[in-house]
Design a protein around this motif. Structure first.
Motif, short mmCIF file in Angstrom:
data_model
loop_
_atom_site.label_atom_id
_atom_site.label_comp_id
_atom_site.label_asym_id
_atom_site.label_seq_id
_atom_site.Cartn_x
_atom_site.Cartn_y
_atom_site.Cartn_z
N MET A 187 -1.63 5.12 3.79
CA MET A 187 -1.48 6.03 2.66
C MET A 187 -1.08 7.43 3.13
O MET A 187 -0.13 8.03 2.63
CB MET A 187 -2.78 6.11 1.85
CG MET A 187 -3.08 4.83 1.11
SD MET A 187 -4.73 4.83 0.40
CE MET A 187 -4.36 5.45 -1.20
N PHE B 255 0.19 8.83 -6.00
CA PHE B 255 0.00 10.22 -5.56
C PHE B 255 1.30 11.01 -5.47
O PHE B 255 1.29 12.23 -5.49
CB PHE B 255 -0.69 10.25 -4.19
CG PHE B 255 -2.02 9.54 -4.16
CD1 PHE B 255 -3.09 10.04 -4.89
CD2 PHE B 255 -2.19 8.37 -3.45
CE1 PHE B 255 -4.31 9.39 -4.89
CE2 PHE B 255 -3.40 7.71 -3.44
CZ PHE B 255 -4.47 8.21 -4.17
N TYR C 228 2.48 1.61 -3.57
CA TYR C 228 1.57 2.06 -4.63
C TYR C 228 1.03 3.46 -4.37
O TYR C 228 0.85 4.24 -5.32
CB TYR C 228 0.43 1.07 -4.85
CG TYR C 228 0.94 -0.21 -5.45
CD1 TYR C 228 1.54 -0.20 -6.71
CD2 TYR C 228 0.87 -1.42 -4.77
CE1 TYR C 228 2.05 -1.35 -7.26
CE2 TYR C 228 1.37 -2.58 -5.31
CZ TYR C 228 1.96 -2.55 -6.56
OH TYR C 228 2.47 -3.68 -7.10
N SER C 229 0.76 3.81 -3.09
CA SER C 229 0.23 5.16 -2.88
C SER C 229 1.31 6.19 -3.22
O SER C 229 0.99 7.27 -3.72
CB SER C 229 -0.33 5.35 -1.47
OG SER C 229 0.53 4.81 -0.52
N SER D 87 8.45 5.00 -0.38
CA SER D 87 7.86 3.92 -1.18
C SER D 87 8.87 2.89 -1.68
O SER D 87 8.60 2.19 -2.67
CB SER D 87 7.08 4.51 -2.36
OG SER D 87 6.04 5.33 -1.88
N VAL E 238 0.85 -1.20 0.00
CA VAL E 238 0.00 0.00 0.00
C VAL E 238 0.88 1.25 0.00
O VAL E 238 0.65 2.20 -0.76
CB VAL E 238 -0.95 0.00 1.21
CG1 VAL E 238 -1.71 1.32 1.29
CG2 VAL E 238 -1.94 -1.16 1.13
#
Lengths: 230, 125
Positions: B96, A164, A159-160, A188, A156
Motif C-alpha cells: 500500500m 486513498f 484498491y489502495s 494502480s 492490493v
C-alpha cells in the motif's frame, strides 16, 4: 481421458457461471469489494475447499481460460492505438511519468520488503504490483516467485490506489488530468484506470496509456532492478 | 456471424502472441513474449500494415472479459492460504505504501513536465 475432459468442462462452466452472476451483482451494487474478479475468486476458493477439490484438478479446466491471457495482453495494443493522438501530444510528460513510476514503484516495494526481512520469493511477488495482472504474473514467475501471490499484491495496489488515491492526489496538488491520470494508471493499473473515469475522459485516456506503458517498462526494468539489489 | 468474427480475430491475436513468444525466444529478450507481441501489433497498426478493423472486435472482447481471464490463476492462492498469517500481513502494508509513493512520484513528475512545456495552458486556450 474422458473423465478429465468432463471435469475440465465442468470447471470452466462453473467459473463462467459464477463470474456472470457476480458481474450482475456488481452492476447492481458497484462497490469496490464486490468487483466480479474478487468475489468470483473468493467463492471458487471456498467451493474448492468445501468439496475438497485440489487446485490441480480445478486447473484441468482453468488452464483453458488461462491460455487466453497471452492474446489478451497483446490486445492492449488496441486501446493504445486508439489513444495514439493523446500519446503523441503528451509524449514527453507521459514517458517520464511512466519511467519514474516503474522505477520507484518496483524499487520501493523491493527495498521495503527486503529491509523487513521477507524472503526472496515473496519479494518477487511484490515486485510487479503496479503492473496489470497478466503481465505481473509473468514477471513474477520469470524469477521463480508465485504468480498467485503476485495477483494478490496487484489487487492490493489497485484498491489502495482507488481508496486513498483521490485524497493523495488532492493533498499533493495534482489537479491536472495528466497528473491524476498518470498517478492512477502508473500505480494502480486497470483498477485505477476505471476510477480515473470519474475524473473525466482526459484523465482516463492518460491513465489507460500509463497502465499499458507501465506494463511494458515494468517488464523491461524488472530484471535490471532485481539484478541491482540481489 | 459476429461470433465467428470474434473467434477469427482472437485467433489472429493469438498469432501475434505466438510471434512475440518466438521473437522473445530466438532473440533471448528479457521481456515476456506477450509484451513483444503487443509492441509488434502496435507497430503494425501504426504503419497500417494491419487495419484496426481486423482486430478491434476480438481485442475488445478479450479486454472486456480480462478480469475473468485471470480468475483461474488467482484461485491458485488456495495453495498459499498459510501465507496470510502473522508477519506476512506486513507485506500488504508495504504494498500500500509503495503504491502511494508510486502514484505521487509519477503524477508529480508528469504534471511538472507538462506545465513546464506549457502543454496544459496551450490546451485550455
Amino acid at each position: 481421458m474422458m473423465v478429465a475432459a468432463l471435469v475440465g468442462v465442468m470447471m470452466v462452466v462453473t467459473t463462467l457461471a459464477v463470474f456472470l452472476i457476480m458481474a450482475r451483482l456488481y452492476r447492481r451494487f458497484p462497490l469496490p469489494f464486490l468487483m466480479p474478479a474478487l468475489t468470483t475468486t473468493f467463492l471458487l476458493v471456498i467451493g474448492l475447499l468445501a468439496f475438497n477439490i485440489s487446485y490441480d484438478t480445478y486447473m484441468i479446466g482453468g488452464q483453458w481460460i488461462d491460455h487466453l491471457l497471452g492474446p489478451a495482453v497483446v490486445s492492449l495494443a488496441y486501446p493504445l492505438y486508439r489513444q495514439r493522438h493523446v500519446l503523441a501530444r503528451y509524449l514527453a510528460p507521459i514517458l517520464t511519468g511512466v519511467l519514474v513510476g516503474s522505477m520507484i514503484g518496483m524499487a520501493s516495494g523491493l527495498l521495503f520488503a527486503k529491509v523487513f526481512g521477507f524472503s526472496e520469493d515473496l519479494v518477487y511477488a511484490v515486485l510487479p504490483k503496479s503492473v496489470t495482472t497478466p503481465v505481473a504474473m509473468q514477471i513474477t514467475s520469470q524469477f521463480g516467485g508465485a504468480p498467485s501471490l503476485a495477483v494478490i499484491f496487484v489487487m492490493v495496489a489497485g484498491y489502495s490506489g482507488v481508496v486513498f488515491g483521490p485524497y493523495l492526489l488532492k493533498a499533493a496538488g495534482l489537479h491536472s488530468f495528466i497528473g491524476k491520470g498518470m498517478g492512477m494508471g502508473a500505480a494502480s493499473h486497470a483498477i485505477g484506470t476505471a476510477k480515473a473515469y470519474e475524473f473525466g475522459e482526459d484523465a482516463a485516456s492518460v491513465s489507460s496509456i500509463a497502465m499499458t506503458l507501465s506494463a511494458i517498462s515494468g517488464s523491461v526494468m524488472a530484471p535490471f532492478i532485481v539484478w541491482l539489489f540481489y | 456471424m459476429k461470433f465467428i468474427k470474434i473467434i477469427v480475430q482472437i485467433a489472429m491475436l493469438y498469432g501475434f502472441y505466438f510471434l512475440g513468444e518466438q521473437f522473445q525466444h530466438v532473440l533471448n529478450l528479457p521481456i515476456p513474449g506477450s509484451i513483444v507481441g503487443l509492441l509488434v501489433l502496435f507497430g503494425a497498426l501504426l504503419v497500417k500494415a494491419i487495419p484496426v478493423t481486423w482486430i478491434e472486435e476480438g481485442a475488445g472482447t478479450l479486454l472486456h472479459y480480462l478480469t475473468l481471464l485471470f480468475v483461474p490463476a488467482t484461485v491458485g492462492v488456495i495453495n498459499y492460504l498459510y501465507f496470510f498469517s502473522g508477519k506476512n500481513i506486513g507485506l500488504v502494508l508495504i504494498v500500500m505504501v509503495s503504491t502511494l509513493i508510486t502514484m505521487l512520484a509519477s503524477g508529480t513528475v508528469s504534471q511538472i513536465f507538462a506545465n513546464k512545456t506549457g502543454m496544459q495552458r496551450e490546451r485550455s486556450s
